[in-house]
Design an enzyme around this catalytic site. Structure first.
Site, PDB file in Angstrom:
ATOM      1  N   ILE A   1      -4.068  -8.196  -0.273  1.00  0.00           N
ATOM      2  CA  ILE A   1      -5.068  -7.474  -0.498  1.00  0.00           C
ATOM      3  C   ILE A   1      -5.374  -6.527  -1.663  1.00  0.00           C
ATOM      4  CG2 ILE A   1      -7.231  -6.566   0.507  1.00  0.00           C
ATOM      5  CD1 ILE A   1      -6.447  -7.745   3.076  1.00  0.00           C
ATOM      6  N   GLY A   2      -4.538  -5.521  -1.498  1.00  0.00           N
ATOM      7  CA  GLY A   2      -4.460  -4.522  -2.391  1.00  0.00           C
ATOM      8  C   GLY A   2      -3.415  -3.473  -2.006  1.00  0.00           C
ATOM      9  N   ARG A   3      -3.512  -2.385  -2.944  1.00  0.00           N
ATOM     10  CA  ARG A   3      -2.398  -1.247  -2.644  1.00  0.00           C
ATOM     11  C   ARG A   3      -3.275  -0.262  -2.399  1.00  0.00           C
ATOM     12  NH1 ARG A   3       2.417   0.341  -4.288  1.00  0.00           N
ATOM     13  NH2 ARG A   3       3.018  -1.513  -4.899  1.00  0.00           N
ATOM     14  N   GLY A   4      -2.950   0.400  -1.192  1.00  0.00           N
ATOM     15  CA  GLY A   4      -3.561   1.644  -0.871  1.00  0.00           C
ATOM     16  C   GLY A   4      -2.898   2.779  -1.027  1.00  0.00           C
TER      17      GLY A   4
ATOM     18  N   GLY B   1       0.557   2.456   0.799  1.00  0.00           N
ATOM     19  CA  GLY B   1       0.961   1.004   0.929  1.00  0.00           C
ATOM     20  C   GLY B   1       0.366  -0.152   0.496  1.00  0.00           C
TER      21      GLY B   1
ATOM     22  N   VAL C   1      -1.491  -3.779   1.289  1.00  0.00           N
ATOM     23  CA  VAL C   1      -2.107  -4.495   2.334  1.00  0.00           C
ATOM     24  C   VAL C   1      -2.053  -6.020   2.224  1.00  0.00           C
ATOM     25  CG1 VAL C   1      -4.296  -4.340   3.695  1.00  0.00           C
ATOM     26  CG2 VAL C   1      -3.317  -2.218   2.414  1.00  0.00           C
TER      27      VAL C   1
ATOM     28  N   LYS D   1      -0.562  -3.750   6.728  1.00  0.00           N
ATOM     29  CA  LYS D   1      -0.284  -2.483   5.773  1.00  0.00           C
ATOM     30  C   LYS D   1       1.206  -2.121   5.868  1.00  0.00           C
ATOM     31  CE  LYS D   1      -2.383   1.495   4.266  1.00  0.00           C
ATOM     32  NZ  LYS D   1      -3.179   2.588   4.479  1.00  0.00           N
TER      33      LYS D   1
ATOM     34  N   ASP E   1      -9.300  12.065   2.155  1.00  0.00           N
ATOM     35  CA  ASP E   1      -8.907  11.148   1.063  1.00  0.00           C
ATOM     36  C   ASP E   1     -10.021  10.243   1.019  1.00  0.00           C
ATOM     37  OD1 ASP E   1      -7.840  10.287  -1.118  1.00  0.00           O
ATOM     38  OD2 ASP E   1      -6.368   8.964   0.055  1.00  0.00           O
TER      39      ASP E   1
END
Ligand SMILES: *[C@@H]1O[C@H](CO)[C@@H](O)[C@H](O)[C@H]1NC(C)=O
Ligand SMILES: *[C@@H]1O[C@H](CO)[C@@H](O)[C@H](O)[C@H]1NC(C)=O
Ligand SMILES: *[C@@H]1O[C@H](CO)[C@@H](O)[C@H](O)[C@H]1NC(C)=O
Ligand SMILES: *[C@@H]1O[C@H](CO)[C@@H](O)[C@H](O)[C@H]1NC(C)=O
Ligand SMILES: *[C@@H]1O[C@H](CO)[C@@H](O)[C@H](O)[C@H]1NC(C)=O
Length: 491
Positions: free
Chosen positions: A307-310, A313, A315, A329, A437
């Protein structure tokens, strides 16, 4: 049937609870006790095959008492040294219960791993056998009956009396009457694990001290075997009748003794007092996932599910075996020193339930039994089908189609949602959580296009002792990322 183990129930915190996944690794267990006794001692699992869950949990607590007593004997500790050992023991416990065809979530639905972790503030600040000696004095307090065979009813009665005296003494030392049931519990473990010469797996100890109901089938099978032998050597029918009436008398008598000792113990158990010493965190419903489950859910963390990088970490999207969609995650950098700290934090965060927060379902910690590249911590969240706010505000070429621009009404709702979520984090929970954040990628949209704040908590909660951390993490509660400020002005 009532039993002294009602008192043990104070250690049972809730009924719908943390799931301790069955262990997949058997040879490298952290649990200091071998749980195979579950298969060998003649306990009666029948209550767990019926729908009477409180009774089943009570029985399992007695059964787990054997492990704690063994741990006391071996490692001199009245409870388990840390949360990982507790989880590991409960997993082993579950594996063995599963092989007796009990439900594979029965342990997690009865117990919270935290309830078996040692803390000093339980009974007279006792944690170890040495503490016990220095508090209670010489072991001679238990010099007679408790050492001997407790299936003899006079011994059992006398031992119970001695136990209550020792508990009384502990109460005086402690001075805090709300600890008296914990002292009672420690007394039981001490008799079973240290004093009695036969140890906790002895059937006398199990039935008299741990109040574990034994499997009468096993006993009668043995007896009828004897009866059969007698039959073969020509004993008369009359002789067998005498055998059976003796047997019936035996069961009647032990039942009576059991009731009597139950009365002794119960006379000290005031239900309101029992409730008041619920010292363990109420159950939060967070789940300890098995790594294999996550691998299966995310199709081995495949790129399709990325899904993506947070911030902390990567996800992945995943589908659990029950069909629910989750976001997994993998944490790459973390503020946590040890697993215990991490577990505690997950407990705290998963307790937060709010319409405008992304719900945390649970976590998974992969230990040294797995390959290096998998040794990580994972968090499992509810999946938010509409992605993050950033994608809706600034659609890129490849997602322009699916991420339609937001209507003004939606934008207004999102702002209010985020504000509500943040107000809850700061004023609705204690200690307050400062997000620090907040940015468009941390605001996720659920199926109804309502906003939910993500990535809160986890080692950022406020407390006096941690206030120095406040300056370490970039941003503060009032900080708005540029995108969010921009977005705010638009409306
Ligand atoms: C655990 O078992 C695996 C194989 O099943 C083996 O390779 C490994 O050495 C074992 N670890 C320990 C500590 O015994
Ligand atoms: C019971 O638990 C022990 C660990 O304490 C484990 O080694 C054993 O394999 C388990 N037995 C079964 C049948 O699951
Ligand atoms: C928990 O305690 C066991 C036994 O004392 C120890 O081996 C282990 O390293 C501890 N684990 C953590 C995470 O502190
Ligand atoms: C234990 O032994 C001591 C002396 O060794 C004796 O004075 C005491 O009464 C005994 N306690 C019990 C409960 O029998
Ligand atoms: C007694 O113990 C309870 C539970 O541990 C604690 O909350 C309470 O503050 C204690 N009271 C005193 C006077 O120490």
């Amino acid at each position: 049937m009532e039993s002294i183990l009602v008192l043990f129930m104070i250690f049972v915190v809730s009924t719908n609870s943390i799931s301790v996944a069955a262990s997949t690794s058997t040879n490298n267990s952290l649990c200091p006790v071998d749980m195979n006794y579950v298969l060998t001692v003649p306990w009666n699992p029948s209550t767990c095959h019926t729908q009477n869950k409180p009774l089943c949990c009570q029985t399992l607590l007695s059964l787990f008492g054997i492990a704690l007593a063994q741990n006391l004997n071996k490692n001199s500790l009245f409870q388990l040294p840390n949360l990982s050992t507790s989880i590991s023991c409960l997993q082993d416990f579950q594996t063995n219960l599963t092989s007796l065809s009990l439900q594979n979530d029965i342990v997690s639905s009865c117990f919270d791993p935290l309830q078996f972790v040692i803390t000093p503030n339980i009974c007279a600040r006792i944690q170890s056998k040495q503490d016990w000696f220095s508090s209670v004095g010489p072991a001679s307090l238990f010099n007679t009956s408790c050492k001997q065979d407790l299936s003899v009813s006079t011994n059992c009665d006398a031992c119970v009396d001695q136990g209550l005296k020792v508990q009384e003494k502990l109460n005086q030392i402690d001075g805090n009457s709300s600890h008296s049931k914990d002292c009672f519990y420690f007394t039981i473990l001490y008799i079973a694990g240290v004093v009695n010469q036969f140890g906790p797996e002895n059937s006398g100890v199990m039935s008299c001290i741990l109040e574990l109901h034994l499997n009468s089938q096993v006993v009668s099978r043995k007896k009828s075997h004897h009866a059969l032998v007698f039959g073969l050597i020509g004993a008369s029918v009359a002789f067998m009748a005498i055998m059976f009436s003796l047997l019936a008398f035996y069961f009647w008598y032990t039942g009576w003794v059991k009731r009597k000792s139950t009365e002794n113990f119960l006379s000290h158990a005031d239900p309101t007092e029992q409730r008041s010493i619920l010292r363990f965190r109420p159950n939060t419903g967070s789940i300890w996932f098995k790594f294999d489950e996550l691998v299966k859910a995310t199709d081995n963390f495949s790129l399709q599910n990325f899904i993506g990088r947070g911030g902390s970490g990567i996800v992945y999207k995943g589908i659990l075996s029950d069909g629910t969609t989750v976001a997994v995650k993998r944490i790459e950098e973390s503020d946590f020193q040890g697993d215990d700290e991490f577990y505690t934090e997950v407990e705290i965060i998963s307790k937060l339930k709010h319409r405008n927060l992304v719900p945390l379902r649970g976590c998974c910690v992969v230990d040294e039994n797995h390959k290096q590249e998998h040794r990580n911590r994972y968090l499992v969240y509810d999946y938010m089908p509409n992605g993050n706010l950033e994608d809706h505000l600034f659609p890129t070429m490849d997602n322009k189609e699916e991420k339609k621009l937001l209507t003004w009404a939606q934008r207004k709702n999102i702002i209010l949602d985020v504000a509500t979520g943040l107000v809850y984090l700061q004023f609705g929970v204690k200690p307050a959580i400062y997000h620090r954040d907040i940015k468009a990628t941390n605001i996720l949209l659920d199926a109804e296009m309502r906003a939910r704040v993500a990535d809160f908590g986890l080692a950022k909660e406020s407390s006096e002792s941690r206030s120095q951390l406040n300056t370490r993490v970039a941003g503060t509660y009032g900080y708005l990322a540029p995108e969010y400020a921009l977005y705010g002005q638009n409306t």
